[in-house]
Design a protein around this motif. Structure first.
Motif, PDB file in Angstrom:
ATOM      1  N   ASN A  19     -56.332  88.286  27.725  1.00 54.99           N
ATOM      2  CA  ASN A  19     -56.557  87.145  26.835  1.00 54.99           C
ATOM      3  C   ASN A  19     -56.508  87.599  25.380  1.00 54.99           C
ATOM      4  O   ASN A  19     -56.866  88.730  25.042  1.00 54.99           O
ATOM      5  N   LEU A  20     -56.041  86.701  24.508  1.00 59.60           N
ATOM      6  CA  LEU A  20     -56.017  86.904  23.065  1.00 59.60           C
ATOM      7  C   LEU A  20     -56.729  85.730  22.405  1.00 59.60           C
ATOM      8  O   LEU A  20     -56.519  84.580  22.792  1.00 59.60           O
ATOM      9  N   SER A  21     -57.558  86.012  21.421  1.00 62.45           N
ATOM     10  CA  SER A  21     -58.231  84.928  20.709  1.00 62.45           C
ATOM     11  C   SER A  21     -58.712  85.455  19.358  1.00 62.45           C
ATOM     12  O   SER A  21     -58.614  86.648  19.069  1.00 62.45           O
ATOM     13  N   TYR A  22     -59.209  84.567  18.536  1.00 61.67           N
ATOM     14  CA  TYR A  22     -59.810  84.985  17.271  1.00 61.67           C
ATOM     15  C   TYR A  22     -60.933  84.034  16.907  1.00 61.67           C
ATOM     16  O   TYR A  22     -60.939  82.852  17.298  1.00 61.67           O
ATOM     17  N   LYS A  23     -61.903  84.551  16.197  1.00 56.52           N
ATOM     18  CA  LYS A  23     -63.021  83.749  15.702  1.00 56.52           C
ATOM     19  C   LYS A  23     -63.353  84.240  14.309  1.00 56.52           C
ATOM     20  O   LYS A  23     -63.778  85.387  14.121  1.00 56.52           O
TER      21      LYS A  23
ATOM     22  N   PHE B  11     -60.421  89.335  15.456  1.00 53.19           N
ATOM     23  CA  PHE B  11     -59.351  89.191  16.452  1.00 53.19           C
ATOM     24  C   PHE B  11     -59.826  89.861  17.739  1.00 53.19           C
ATOM     25  O   PHE B  11     -60.269  91.012  17.717  1.00 53.19           O
ATOM     26  N   ILE B  12     -59.732  89.146  18.862  1.00 54.55           N
ATOM     27  CA  ILE B  12     -60.323  89.595  20.127  1.00 54.55           C
ATOM     28  C   ILE B  12     -59.228  89.854  21.147  1.00 54.55           C
ATOM     29  O   ILE B  12     -58.356  89.006  21.367  1.00 54.55           O
ATOM     30  N   LEU B  13     -59.286  91.026  21.768  1.00 58.79           N
ATOM     31  CA  LEU B  13     -58.274  91.451  22.737  1.00 58.79           C
ATOM     32  C   LEU B  13     -58.978  91.864  24.030  1.00 58.79           C
ATOM     33  O   LEU B  13     -59.767  92.807  24.043  1.00 58.79           O
ATOM     34  N   ASP B  14     -58.715  91.132  25.123  1.00 61.81           N
ATOM     35  CA  ASP B  14     -59.272  91.463  26.435  1.00 61.81           C
ATOM     36  C   ASP B  14     -58.208  92.177  27.256  1.00 61.81           C
ATOM     37  O   ASP B  14     -57.122  91.633  27.483  1.00 61.81           O
ATOM     38  N   VAL B  15     -58.542  93.391  27.706  1.00 64.99           N
ATOM     39  CA  VAL B  15     -57.572  94.255  28.391  1.00 64.99           C
ATOM     40  C   VAL B  15     -58.059  94.565  29.798  1.00 64.99           C
ATOM     41  O   VAL B  15     -59.244  94.837  30.018  1.00 64.99           O
ATOM     42  N   SER B  16     -57.131  94.542  30.748  1.00 66.53           N
ATOM     43  CA  SER B  16     -57.423  94.883  32.140  1.00 66.53           C
ATOM     44  C   SER B  16     -57.038  96.330  32.389  1.00 66.53           C
ATOM     45  O   SER B  16     -55.901  96.733  32.133  1.00 66.53           O
TER      46      SER B  16
ATOM     47  N   LYS C 245     -64.946 100.296  35.517  1.00 62.61           N
ATOM     48  CA  LYS C 245     -64.773  99.049  34.779  1.00 62.61           C
ATOM     49  C   LYS C 245     -63.367  98.518  35.010  1.00 62.61           C
ATOM     50  O   LYS C 245     -62.421  99.286  35.172  1.00 62.61           O
ATOM     51  N   THR C 246     -63.217  97.228  35.045  1.00 64.41           N
ATOM     52  CA  THR C 246     -61.899  96.631  35.248  1.00 64.41           C
ATOM     53  C   THR C 246     -61.410  95.866  34.030  1.00 64.41           C
ATOM     54  O   THR C 246     -60.294  95.374  34.009  1.00 64.41           O
ATOM     55  N   GLN C 247     -62.231  95.744  33.015  1.00 59.89           N
ATOM     56  CA  GLN C 247     -61.822  94.993  31.826  1.00 59.89           C
ATOM     57  C   GLN C 247     -62.592  95.491  30.610  1.00 59.89           C
ATOM     58  O   GLN C 247     -63.745  95.909  30.711  1.00 59.89           O
ATOM     59  N   ARG C 248     -61.920  95.451  29.471  1.00 62.51           N
ATOM     60  CA  ARG C 248     -62.586  95.825  28.229  1.00 62.51           C
ATOM     61  C   ARG C 248     -62.215  94.854  27.137  1.00 62.51           C
ATOM     62  O   ARG C 248     -61.061  94.403  27.063  1.00 62.51           O
ATOM     63  N   ARG C 249     -63.156  94.548  26.294  1.00 60.37           N
ATOM     64  CA  ARG C 249     -62.912  93.668  25.153  1.00 60.37           C
ATOM     65  C   ARG C 249     -62.923  94.492  23.866  1.00 60.37           C
ATOM     66  O   ARG C 249     -63.850  95.256  23.610  1.00 60.37           O
ATOM     67  N   TYR C 250     -61.855  94.316  23.089  1.00 57.05           N
ATOM     68  CA  TYR C 250     -61.764  94.943  21.769  1.00 57.05           C
ATOM     69  C   TYR C 250     -61.971  93.865  20.713  1.00 57.05           C
ATOM     70  O   TYR C 250     -61.358  92.785  20.780  1.00 57.05           O
ATOM     71  N   ASN C 251     -62.822  94.157  19.757  1.00 54.90           N
ATOM     72  CA  ASN C 251     -63.038  93.259  18.621  1.00 54.90           C
ATOM     73  C   ASN C 251     -62.574  93.958  17.351  1.00 54.90           C
ATOM     74  O   ASN C 251     -63.051  95.050  17.022  1.00 54.90           O
ATOM     75  N   PHE C 252     -61.639  93.326  16.658  1.00 58.13           N
ATOM     76  CA  PHE C 252     -61.101  93.909  15.433  1.00 58.13           C
ATOM     77  C   PHE C 252     -61.385  92.969  14.269  1.00 58.13           C
ATOM     78  O   PHE C 252     -61.086  91.776  14.333  1.00 58.13           O
TER      79      PHE C 252
ATOM     80  N   ILE D 162     -52.873  84.936  11.987  1.00 58.60           N
ATOM     81  CA  ILE D 162     -51.502  85.453  11.905  1.00 58.60           C
ATOM     82  C   ILE D 162     -51.262  86.484  13.009  1.00 58.60           C
ATOM     83  O   ILE D 162     -50.225  86.458  13.682  1.00 58.60           O
ATOM     84  N   VAL D 163     -52.207  87.381  13.224  1.00 59.83           N
ATOM     85  CA  VAL D 163     -52.068  88.415  14.261  1.00 59.83           C
ATOM     86  C   VAL D 163     -51.957  87.774  15.638  1.00 59.83           C
ATOM     87  O   VAL D 163     -51.094  88.122  16.446  1.00 59.83           O
ATOM     88  N   MET D 164     -52.849  86.814  15.926  1.00 59.84           N
ATOM     89  CA  MET D 164     -52.830  86.187  17.249  1.00 59.84           C
ATOM     90  C   MET D 164     -51.552  85.383  17.474  1.00 59.84           C
ATOM     91  O   MET D 164     -50.956  85.420  18.555  1.00 59.84           O
TER      92      MET D 164
END
Length: 343
Positions: A242-246, A250-255, A261-268, A278-280
């Protein structure tokens, strides 16, 4: 380009493509800078007035121009294989700008070779009279700033003409082709970069996000002070959940599978909410284009400028040997031809 305030970006884009006679236009787009130093690809369906200054929206006769930039959005493997010379030239100008403004990291050797090829493409053959009086080229217009800062101005002014003089048997079109061959092998080729930062309590400190045709790349700060970015962590599109922003995040969910662990969330954290959007948006557009490409060309080995742009490639013609020569091979060929003429 003359335009009406009710025109869409698509209308302007079509007018630009027609004016320049570009055939492979699906890899290009128009860009606008909503934040200083940051450019975004604008939506073709938006009205032009969305990106116009306030005065432009009025009916005053002296309305200022709307400044948009024609740029490459999706980079194919082997851009030198474009059949249409104008499309090839557009890629050449775009990539050269990215090298000269310091976006792409490049070695001194590669920068000098590309500078010589760029001079051959711009000016044609080197002549001694070019340097008899005034300097016939401005080094800052052909060598990126990080390379210029590492060597002297006099060294560049002496070395580049010497390399340029070895290209006399190469046509200006062949110089463009060879330039693209070398530039497309650079590690940064085809990547759109955005500066970011992660929260201080994270294990890593990623300072840059890269968006390419096949993946998103996360860069940490390089330990080498001469490098802007370190080696990237590559995340293919099929690993992105998933990709999103707030706001500015900018939020990136990676499998992935690591430490149970099976998933990680990156917050940039980006510079602003606009930059996060613009990035999303560019991630979403690139992923959509990637899926479209996988459908029409399942085998990645068949990806080319023509498969990406949807154009049909005619039967391959016999290519000129000089399009794949190194500078040293070109010099040897010149010596052989001179011997033949003497005979």
């Amino acid at each position: 380009i003359p335009a009406d305030k009710e025109d869409t970006v698509r209308d302007v884009f079509k007018a630009v493509i027609k004016r320049l006679a570009i055939e492979d236009s699906s890899l290009l787009g128009l860009m606008y800078s909503p934040v200083k130093g940051v450019w975004e690809f604008v939506s073709p369906d938006h009205k032009l007035k969305v990106y116009a200054p306030d005065k432009w929206k009025s009916d005053t006769p002296s309305s200022p121009a709307v400044n948009l930039r024609l740029a490459v959005k999706y980079y194919p493997p082997g851009p030198h294989k474009f059949i249409n010379p104008i499309s090839r030239l557009q890629f050449f100008l775009n990539i050269r700008n990215l090298i000269l403004d310091g976006t792409y990291q490049i070695s001194k050797e590669a920068a000098f070779d590309l500078a010589a090829l760029s001079l051959q493409a711009d000016l044609g053959n080197f002549y001694d009279k070019n340097v008899a009086g005034n300097q016939y080229f401005e080094p800052h217009n052909y060598v990126p700033p990080e390379v210029m800062s590492a060597v002297s101005y006099q060294y560049v002014s002496k070395e580049i003409p010497m390399l340029h003089s070895k290209l006399d048997d190469m046509s200006q079109n062949e110089a463009v082709i060879r330039y693209l061959q070398i530039a497309s092998q650079l590690p940064d080729y085809g990547i759109h970069f955005f500066e970011v930062k992660e929260p201080v309590n994270y294990e890593t400190e990623h300072t840059c996000i890269g968006i390419s045709l096949k993946a998103i790349l996360l860069y940490e700060k390089s330990e080498d002070v001469s490098m802007m970015r370190g080696s990237p962590m590559r995340i293919p599109w099929n690993k992105i959940m998933n990709l999103s922003y707030k706001n500015k995040t900018f939020i990136l969910d990676v499998s992935f599978v690591k430490k149970n662990k099976t998933q990680r969330r990156y917050n940039f954290v980006t510079e602003s909410t606009k930059v996060s959007r613009i990035v999303m948006t560019l991630c979403a557009d690139t992923h959509k284009f990637y899926l479209k490409l996988k459908t029409c060309c399942p085998r990645r080995s068949s990806w080319s400028p023509h498969s990406l742009s949807g154009t049909t490639r005619p039967p391959p013609a016999q290519s000129s040997p000089t399009t794949v020569l190194t500078l040293h091979q070109t010099e040897n060929m010149r010596a052989e031809k001179a011997t033949q003429r003497a005979r």
